[in-house]
Scaffold this motif. Sequence first.
Motif, PDB file in Angstrom:
ATOM      1  N   VAL A  88       5.846 -27.193  39.842  1.00 35.36           N
ATOM      2  CA  VAL A  88       6.653 -28.312  40.356  1.00 35.36           C
ATOM      3  C   VAL A  88       8.042 -28.262  39.725  1.00 35.36           C
ATOM      4  O   VAL A  88       8.170 -28.004  38.521  1.00 35.36           O
ATOM      5  CB  VAL A  88       6.014 -29.682  40.029  1.00 35.36           C
ATOM      6  CG1 VAL A  88       6.818 -30.805  40.695  1.00 35.36           C
ATOM      7  CG2 VAL A  88       4.562 -29.745  40.463  1.00 35.36           C
ATOM      8  N   VAL A  89       9.060 -28.514  40.538  1.00 31.70           N
ATOM      9  CA  VAL A  89      10.416 -28.734  40.023  1.00 31.70           C
ATOM     10  C   VAL A  89      10.809 -30.170  40.332  1.00 31.70           C
ATOM     11  O   VAL A  89      10.664 -30.641  41.468  1.00 31.70           O
ATOM     12  CB  VAL A  89      11.442 -27.773  40.641  1.00 31.70           C
ATOM     13  CG1 VAL A  89      12.868 -28.225  40.330  1.00 31.70           C
ATOM     14  CG2 VAL A  89      11.240 -26.366  40.107  1.00 31.70           C
ATOM     15  N   PHE A  90      11.286 -30.859  39.310  1.00 33.23           N
ATOM     16  CA  PHE A  90      11.785 -32.222  39.444  1.00 33.23           C
ATOM     17  C   PHE A  90      13.311 -32.157  39.414  1.00 33.23           C
ATOM     18  O   PHE A  90      13.892 -31.659  38.453  1.00 33.23           O
ATOM     19  CB  PHE A  90      11.273 -33.088  38.295  1.00 33.23           C
ATOM     20  CG  PHE A  90       9.775 -33.191  38.245  1.00 33.23           C
ATOM     21  CD1 PHE A  90       9.102 -34.158  38.977  1.00 33.23           C
ATOM     22  CD2 PHE A  90       9.036 -32.302  37.483  1.00 33.23           C
ATOM     23  CE1 PHE A  90       7.715 -34.243  38.936  1.00 33.23           C
ATOM     24  CE2 PHE A  90       7.647 -32.376  37.434  1.00 33.23           C
ATOM     25  CZ  PHE A  90       6.989 -33.355  38.165  1.00 33.23           C
ATOM     26  N   ALA A  91      13.947 -32.652  40.468  1.00 29.43           N
ATOM     27  CA  ALA A  91      15.400 -32.563  40.591  1.00 29.43           C
ATOM     28  C   ALA A  91      15.991 -33.958  40.717  1.00 29.43           C
ATOM     29  O   ALA A  91      15.693 -34.685  41.668  1.00 29.43           O
ATOM     30  CB  ALA A  91      15.772 -31.709  41.806  1.00 29.43           C
ATOM     31  N   ASP A  92      16.809 -34.335  39.750  1.00 26.01           N
ATOM     32  CA  ASP A  92      17.411 -35.668  39.710  1.00 26.01           C
ATOM     33  C   ASP A  92      18.867 -35.571  40.143  1.00 26.01           C
ATOM     34  O   ASP A  92      19.723 -35.113  39.385  1.00 26.01           O
ATOM     35  CB  ASP A  92      17.303 -36.240  38.293  1.00 26.01           C
ATOM     36  CG  ASP A  92      17.631 -37.725  38.236  1.00 26.01           C
ATOM     37  OD1 ASP A  92      17.858 -38.327  39.300  1.00 26.01           O
ATOM     38  OD2 ASP A  92      17.640 -38.285  37.128  1.00 26.01           O
ATOM     39  N   GLU A  93      19.153 -35.963  41.378  1.00 22.01           N
ATOM     40  CA  GLU A  93      20.494 -35.876  41.961  1.00 22.01           C
ATOM     41  C   GLU A  93      21.097 -34.476  41.726  1.00 22.01           C
ATOM     42  O   GLU A  93      22.183 -34.331  41.157  1.00 22.01           O
ATOM     43  CB  GLU A  93      21.417 -36.943  41.358  1.00 22.01           C
ATOM     44  CG  GLU A  93      20.959 -38.366  41.595  1.00 22.01           C
ATOM     45  CD  GLU A  93      21.236 -38.867  43.019  1.00 22.01           C
ATOM     46  OE1 GLU A  93      21.705 -38.076  43.854  1.00 22.01           O
ATOM     47  OE2 GLU A  93      20.963 -40.049  43.280  1.00 22.01           O
TER      48      GLU A  93
ATOM     49  N   PHE B 230      19.075 -31.125  36.846  1.00 24.27           N
ATOM     50  CA  PHE B 230      19.747 -32.405  36.679  1.00 24.27           C
ATOM     51  C   PHE B 230      21.111 -32.396  37.368  1.00 24.27           C
ATOM     52  O   PHE B 230      21.637 -31.340  37.738  1.00 24.27           O
ATOM     53  CB  PHE B 230      19.903 -32.737  35.195  1.00 24.27           C
ATOM     54  CG  PHE B 230      18.598 -32.764  34.455  1.00 24.27           C
ATOM     55  CD1 PHE B 230      17.735 -33.837  34.584  1.00 24.27           C
ATOM     56  CD2 PHE B 230      18.220 -31.705  33.658  1.00 24.27           C
ATOM     57  CE1 PHE B 230      16.517 -33.856  33.922  1.00 24.27           C
ATOM     58  CE2 PHE B 230      17.009 -31.718  32.982  1.00 24.27           C
ATOM     59  CZ  PHE B 230      16.157 -32.792  33.122  1.00 24.27           C
ATOM     60  N   GLN B 231      21.696 -33.567  37.518  1.00 22.08           N
ATOM     61  CA  GLN B 231      22.925 -33.713  38.280  1.00 22.08           C
ATOM     62  C   GLN B 231      24.056 -32.849  37.735  1.00 22.08           C
ATOM     63  O   GLN B 231      24.820 -32.271  38.505  1.00 22.08           O
ATOM     64  CB  GLN B 231      23.356 -35.181  38.297  1.00 22.08           C
ATOM     65  CG  GLN B 231      24.628 -35.433  39.094  1.00 22.08           C
ATOM     66  CD  GLN B 231      24.942 -36.909  39.251  1.00 22.08           C
ATOM     67  OE1 GLN B 231      24.155 -37.759  38.867  1.00 22.08           O
ATOM     68  NE2 GLN B 231      26.089 -37.216  39.812  1.00 22.08           N
ATOM     69  N   TYR B 232      24.162 -32.757  36.415  1.00 29.84           N
ATOM     70  CA  TYR B 232      25.294 -32.034  35.824  1.00 29.84           C
ATOM     71  C   TYR B 232      24.878 -30.701  35.201  1.00 29.84           C
ATOM     72  O   TYR B 232      25.604 -30.142  34.396  1.00 29.84           O
ATOM     73  CB  TYR B 232      25.990 -32.917  34.783  1.00 29.84           C
ATOM     74  CG  TYR B 232      26.558 -34.178  35.388  1.00 29.84           C
ATOM     75  CD1 TYR B 232      27.719 -34.133  36.166  1.00 29.84           C
ATOM     76  CD2 TYR B 232      25.929 -35.404  35.220  1.00 29.84           C
ATOM     77  CE1 TYR B 232      28.231 -35.283  36.743  1.00 29.84           C
ATOM     78  CE2 TYR B 232      26.440 -36.557  35.800  1.00 29.84           C
ATOM     79  CZ  TYR B 232      27.592 -36.496  36.552  1.00 29.84           C
ATOM     80  OH  TYR B 232      28.099 -37.635  37.139  1.00 29.84           O
ATOM     81  N   GLY B 233      23.727 -30.169  35.573  1.00 27.04           N
ATOM     82  CA  GLY B 233      23.311 -28.861  35.101  1.00 27.04           C
ATOM     83  C   GLY B 233      22.771 -28.870  33.690  1.00 27.04           C
ATOM     84  O   GLY B 233      21.701 -28.357  33.419  1.00 27.04           O
ATOM     85  N   GLU B 234      23.540 -29.437  32.766  1.00 30.85           N
ATOM     86  CA  GLU B 234      23.142 -29.550  31.367  1.00 30.85           C
ATOM     87  C   GLU B 234      22.781 -28.195  30.772  1.00 30.85           C
ATOM     88  O   GLU B 234      21.752 -28.019  30.122  1.00 30.85           O
ATOM     89  CB  GLU B 234      21.986 -30.553  31.209  1.00 30.85           C
ATOM     90  CG  GLU B 234      22.378 -31.956  31.644  1.00 30.85           C
ATOM     91  CD  GLU B 234      21.323 -33.003  31.331  1.00 30.85           C
ATOM     92  OE1 GLU B 234      20.385 -32.703  30.581  1.00 30.85           O
ATOM     93  OE2 GLU B 234      21.447 -34.125  31.850  1.00 30.85           O
ATOM     94  N   LEU B 235      23.665 -27.220  30.966  1.00 34.92           N
ATOM     95  CA  LEU B 235      23.489 -25.915  30.348  1.00 34.92           C
ATOM     96  C   LEU B 235      23.898 -25.988  28.882  1.00 34.92           C
ATOM     97  O   LEU B 235      24.705 -26.823  28.478  1.00 34.92           O
ATOM     98  CB  LEU B 235      24.344 -24.875  31.070  1.00 34.92           C
ATOM     99  CG  LEU B 235      24.110 -24.720  32.580  1.00 34.92           C
ATOM    100  CD1 LEU B 235      25.044 -23.645  33.137  1.00 34.92           C
ATOM    101  CD2 LEU B 235      22.660 -24.396  32.884  1.00 34.92           C
ATOM    102  N   LEU B 236      23.323 -25.093  28.070  1.00 37.19           N
ATOM    103  CA  LEU B 236      23.678 -25.032  26.654  1.00 37.19           C
ATOM    104  C   LEU B 236      24.958 -24.211  26.501  1.00 37.19           C
ATOM    105  O   LEU B 236      24.993 -23.029  26.866  1.00 37.19           O
ATOM    106  CB  LEU B 236      22.544 -24.401  25.856  1.00 37.19           C
ATOM    107  CG  LEU B 236      21.224 -25.176  25.868  1.00 37.19           C
ATOM    108  CD1 LEU B 236      20.165 -24.453  25.049  1.00 37.19           C
ATOM    109  CD2 LEU B 236      21.419 -26.589  25.343  1.00 37.19           C
TER     110      LEU B 236
END
Length: 226
Positions: free
Chosen positions: A161-166, A88-94
């Motif tokens: 498959v990898v889905f990458a959003d911005e 995702f655009q901002y990584g969204e790591l925990l």
Amino acid sequence: MSETLVAKDVDLFYGASQAVKRASILLRRGEIAAITGPSGSGKSSLLYCLAGVLPASQGEIRFEGRPFNELDDDELSTLRRDRFGFVFQYGELLPELTVEENAALPLRLAGQRKRAALAAAGEVLGRLGLSELRERRPSQVSGGQSQRVAVARALVHRPAVVFADEPTGSLDSANASAVLDEFLTLARSQGTAVLIVTHDPDVAARADSRYSMVDGVLTTQGPVGS
């Protein structure tokens, strides 16, 4: 290359509003595809349909020949966990996990033992130049490093498959180019298909095939160089 993900005439409605209009796409093993278009054009909505996160209102999506509508909720969740990856655009790591633990998360969720999962994560982090950051928390790394960790997390379980959003939208041009280089090199070496949603033509130029989306309508631009 064999067909991995196929969508045909996909519609998506939010109430009376139609976000995706009869979209069709073919993604093969090891292929990099990009969807460009302005904000609000339906790119992300289509991505989440193709990833099984949002149910399509009409049309058919097949993964390795099997239609999504033949899968129950548990089967679809397992598919997303085991065969798909997400950036995702901002990584969204925990924030409560270390870099290494974040990267290992898909393997841990799939039931792999901690030691083996961390070893696999360490190997991928090393390929992305992050070995020295394994014990740090997300708050202790830069934006570019955080996005590399997100790439490692998406690829650690060798998804189909990898889905990458911005995926580079929050980075400066130098970091964006470096992250994209590493992402695509590692994905290709694993035979992972990648679908990137982006508004950046420079990112799209790195893809094998390109699509454009405007007002919910997806148009094939064809292979790069065509």
